[in-house]
Design an enzyme around this catalytic site. Sequence first.
Site, PDB file in Angstrom:
ATOM      1  CE  LYS A  18      -2.035  -0.719   3.974  1.00  0.00           C
ATOM      2  NZ  LYS A  18      -1.236  -1.952   4.456  1.00  0.00           N
ATOM      3  NE  ARG A  93      -3.333  -0.288  10.979  1.00  0.00           N
ATOM      4  CZ  ARG A  93      -2.382  -0.054  10.385  1.00  0.00           C
ATOM      5  NH1 ARG A  93      -2.366   1.170   9.646  1.00  0.00           N
ATOM      6  NH2 ARG A  93      -1.449  -0.889  10.208  1.00  0.00           N
ATOM      7  NE  ARG A 132       7.608  -2.810   5.389  1.00  0.00           N
ATOM      8  CZ  ARG A 132       6.144  -2.486   5.717  1.00  0.00           C
ATOM      9  NH1 ARG A 132       5.477  -2.206   4.568  1.00  0.00           N
ATOM     10  NH2 ARG A 132       5.541  -2.869   6.763  1.00  0.00           N
ATOM     11  NE  ARG A 165       7.007   0.302   9.964  1.00  0.00           N
ATOM     12  CZ  ARG A 165       5.865   0.150   9.243  1.00  0.00           C
ATOM     13  NH1 ARG A 165       5.749   0.599   8.180  1.00  0.00           N
ATOM     14  NH2 ARG A 165       4.985  -0.275   9.849  1.00  0.00           N
TER      15      ARG A 165
HETATM   16  P1  AMP Z   1       1.721   1.161   9.329  1.00  0.00           P
HETATM   17  O1  AMP Z   1       2.861   1.947   9.154  1.00  0.00           O
HETATM   18  O2  AMP Z   1       0.260   1.639   8.775  1.00  0.00           O
HETATM   19  O3  AMP Z   1       1.813  -0.454   9.245  1.00  0.00           O
HETATM   20  O4  AMP Z   1       1.331   1.438  10.987  1.00  0.00           O
HETATM   21  C1  AMP Z   1       2.286   0.948  12.061  1.00  0.00           C
HETATM   22  C2  AMP Z   1       1.585   1.021  13.518  1.00  0.00           C
HETATM   23  O5  AMP Z   1       0.902   2.119  13.805  1.00  0.00           O
HETATM   24  C3  AMP Z   1       0.270   0.205  13.377  1.00  0.00           C
HETATM   25  O6  AMP Z   1       0.710  -1.397  13.796  1.00  0.00           O
HETATM   26  C4  AMP Z   1      -0.409   0.638  14.562  1.00  0.00           C
HETATM   27  O7  AMP Z   1       0.170   0.407  15.857  1.00  0.00           O
HETATM   28  C5  AMP Z   1      -0.355   2.085  14.223  1.00  0.00           C
HETATM   29  N1  AMP Z   1      -1.426   2.506  13.462  1.00  0.00           N
HETATM   30  C6  AMP Z   1      -1.261   3.241  12.189  1.00  0.00           C
HETATM   31  N2  AMP Z   1      -2.216   3.511  11.727  1.00  0.00           N
HETATM   32  C7  AMP Z   1      -3.499   3.327  12.854  1.00  0.00           C
HETATM   33  C8  AMP Z   1      -4.698   3.564  12.434  1.00  0.00           C
HETATM   34  N3  AMP Z   1      -5.306   4.007  11.411  1.00  0.00           N
HETATM   35  N4  AMP Z   1      -5.441   2.833  13.724  1.00  0.00           N
HETATM   36  C9  AMP Z   1      -4.648   2.669  14.673  1.00  0.00           C
HETATM   37  N5  AMP Z   1      -3.313   2.456  14.801  1.00  0.00           N
HETATM   38  C10 AMP Z   1      -2.778   2.676  13.624  1.00  0.00           C
END
Ligand code: AMP
Length: 221
Positions: A18, A93, A132, A165
């Site tokens: 994404k 989410r 990644r 990460r």
């Molecule tokens: P991502 O980079 O989108 O994979 O997000 C990394 C982490 O940030 C996730 O595993 C969540 O802990 C938190 N996070 C990101 N976006 C959201 C969201 N929309 N709602 C809740 N937690 C989020």
Amino acid sequence: MDRLNQAVVFLGPPGAGKGTQAKELAKKYGVPHLSTGDMLRECIAKGTALGLQAKPIMERGELVPDSLVLKMVKQRIENADCSFGFVFDGFPRTVAQAQYFGELLKRCGYTQPVVVHFAIDPALVLKRITGRRMCKVSGEIYNIFERPTKVPGRCDNDGGDLEQRPDDREEIVAPRLAAYAKQTAPLVAYYRRLGRLHDVDAAQSVEEVSRKVLEIVRAPR
Ligand code: AMP
């Protein structure tokens, strides 16, 4: 340049591609690429109150509470640079986030978002996430298996150091995938019911997925 003039959401499990696609689409249309994950990581790096709250939750691979995320998103999309559309990845989410987002969009003069669903086999996702690597300088995303850099550990664009990460480590991936299955996957049915969901086979190459994404976004509606 064509105008996007709509809210686009990329929905799918972590590692489905994404971020790469959202960045590319946003660049093509000159609109912001918004990632709640990036916004939260920035808060952590800056040591803000929100960052301090979010850090331990993210390190466990769980979702940050809706109230915190929604406040952050509201502030961001009310910004003038979002007037001609924007591309979200990693948000909404939960169903509660999607409901609030719908209201917020209405208030900003947008319809419900165009939702691109990145469908992919969980085994492939695991390989993508653990492989990644992200450039510390530009945030460019690589993959040691699928998209290696010319010089190992260095970004092709700016030579910046690559890093993994913290939540991409194998032991954190399982809870992240579980959170997706339990809290985020219901959004597939939610947006399908609203007639806003478009499926893409995310196991295809980056080029094939981008072509399909453009086709969806450009379709008259
Ligand atoms: P991502 O980079 O989108 O994979 O997000 C990394 C982490 O940030 C996730 O595993 C969540 O802990 C938190 N996070 C990101 N976006 C959201 C969201 N929309 N709602 C809740 N937690 C989020």
